[in-house]
Write a protein that holds these residues in place. Structure first.
Motif, short mmCIF file in Angstrom:
data_model
loop_
_atom_site.label_atom_id
_atom_site.label_comp_id
_atom_site.label_asym_id
_atom_site.label_seq_id
_atom_site.Cartn_x
_atom_site.Cartn_y
_atom_site.Cartn_z
N LEU A 137 0.72 -1.20 -0.01
CA LEU A 137 -0.01 -0.12 -0.11
C LEU A 137 0.77 1.18 0.00
N SER A 138 0.56 2.20 -0.90
CA SER A 138 1.17 3.44 -0.96
C SER A 138 -0.12 4.42 -1.15
N ALA A 139 -0.59 4.99 -0.22
CA ALA A 139 -1.71 5.84 -0.47
C ALA A 139 -2.08 7.32 0.41
N ARG A 140 -2.78 8.09 -0.11
CA ARG A 140 -3.08 9.23 0.69
C ARG A 140 -4.23 9.02 1.51
N LEU A 141 -4.41 9.35 2.70
CA LEU A 141 -5.68 9.27 3.27
C LEU A 141 -6.37 10.60 3.86
N PHE A 142 -7.43 10.83 3.70
CA PHE A 142 -8.20 11.96 3.88
C PHE A 142 -9.44 11.63 4.96
N ILE A 143 -9.09 11.88 6.29
CA ILE A 143 -10.21 11.46 7.26
C ILE A 143 -10.95 12.70 7.49
N THR A 144 -12.16 12.53 7.79
CA THR A 144 -13.00 13.87 8.26
C THR A 144 -13.96 13.11 9.54
N LEU A 145 -13.55 13.89 10.86
CA LEU A 145 -14.45 13.64 11.94
C LEU A 145 -15.55 14.43 11.88
#
Length: 185
Positions: A137-145
């Motif tokens: 895995l090589s990824a960019r994560l965008f998390i919204t709480l």
């Protein structure tokens, strides 16, 4: 005959005593229920923000959305994103007859976290951007709480091709999570 009368008398006294201690069985009004739910959501949000600050949290997903908008409802203890310090695990598992790479009908990948950045807007929404790099895995994560709850969304965008997946669920501290991790690649 005396025994029967004594048993009925004891049962009557116990029933009257229990009824006297009852609070009347008053139900909460709609306004009180909403206020209680708001307090519980606020507490869940505070716990989630604390876990995010400690980088020890799990997003337990109950929905998975694919690149073209297809939405699948999934089990939250086998579909998750877990952060533990400088490491992250992304696992998706579907209820299919094929065991998948992780033995649960999906895939589990882990990697190292870099460029972890947290911001908060004026509405109380918390945003996290992070890179995860591993052998697979090589990824960019965008998390919204979302503010005033522990509901969250993570967009996982792979770096090598245009693969994208979105997980919707709740964020809980890592110690309170009951996820089941399959075999990682």
């Amino acid at each position: 005959m005396k025994k029967i009368i004594l048993i009925f008398l004891a049962a009557f006294i116990a029933t009257v005593g229990a009824a006297a201690q009852d609070d009347g069985g008053r139900k909460l009004t709609k306004k009180e229920r909403k206020a209680l739910e708001a307090r519980m959501d606020s507490l869940a949000n505070a716990k989630a923000v604390k876990a995010i600050d400690d980088t020890a949290f799990v997003l337990e997903a109950d929905q998975v959305m694919f690149k073209r908008g297809y939405l699948a409802h999934v089990d939250s203890n086998t579909n998750f994103l877990a952060f533990n310090g400088g490491e992250a695990v992304v696992q998706v598992a579907f209820n299919v007859p094929w065991p998948g790479f992780n033995g649960l009908g999906g895939i589990s990948v882990e990697g190292n976290v870099s460029k972890y950045k947290k911001t908060t807007d004026k509405r109380g929404n918390t945003y996290i951007e992070a890179n995860v790099s591993g052998t697979v895995l090589s990824a960019r994560l965008f998390i919204t709480l979302y503010g005033d709850s522990n509901k969250a969304t993570v967009d996982i965008q792979q770096n090598f091709y245009s693969g994208r997946i979105t997980l919707n669920g709740v964020i809980v501290p890592a110690g309170e999570s009951d996820v089941f991790q399959g075999v990682t690649i």
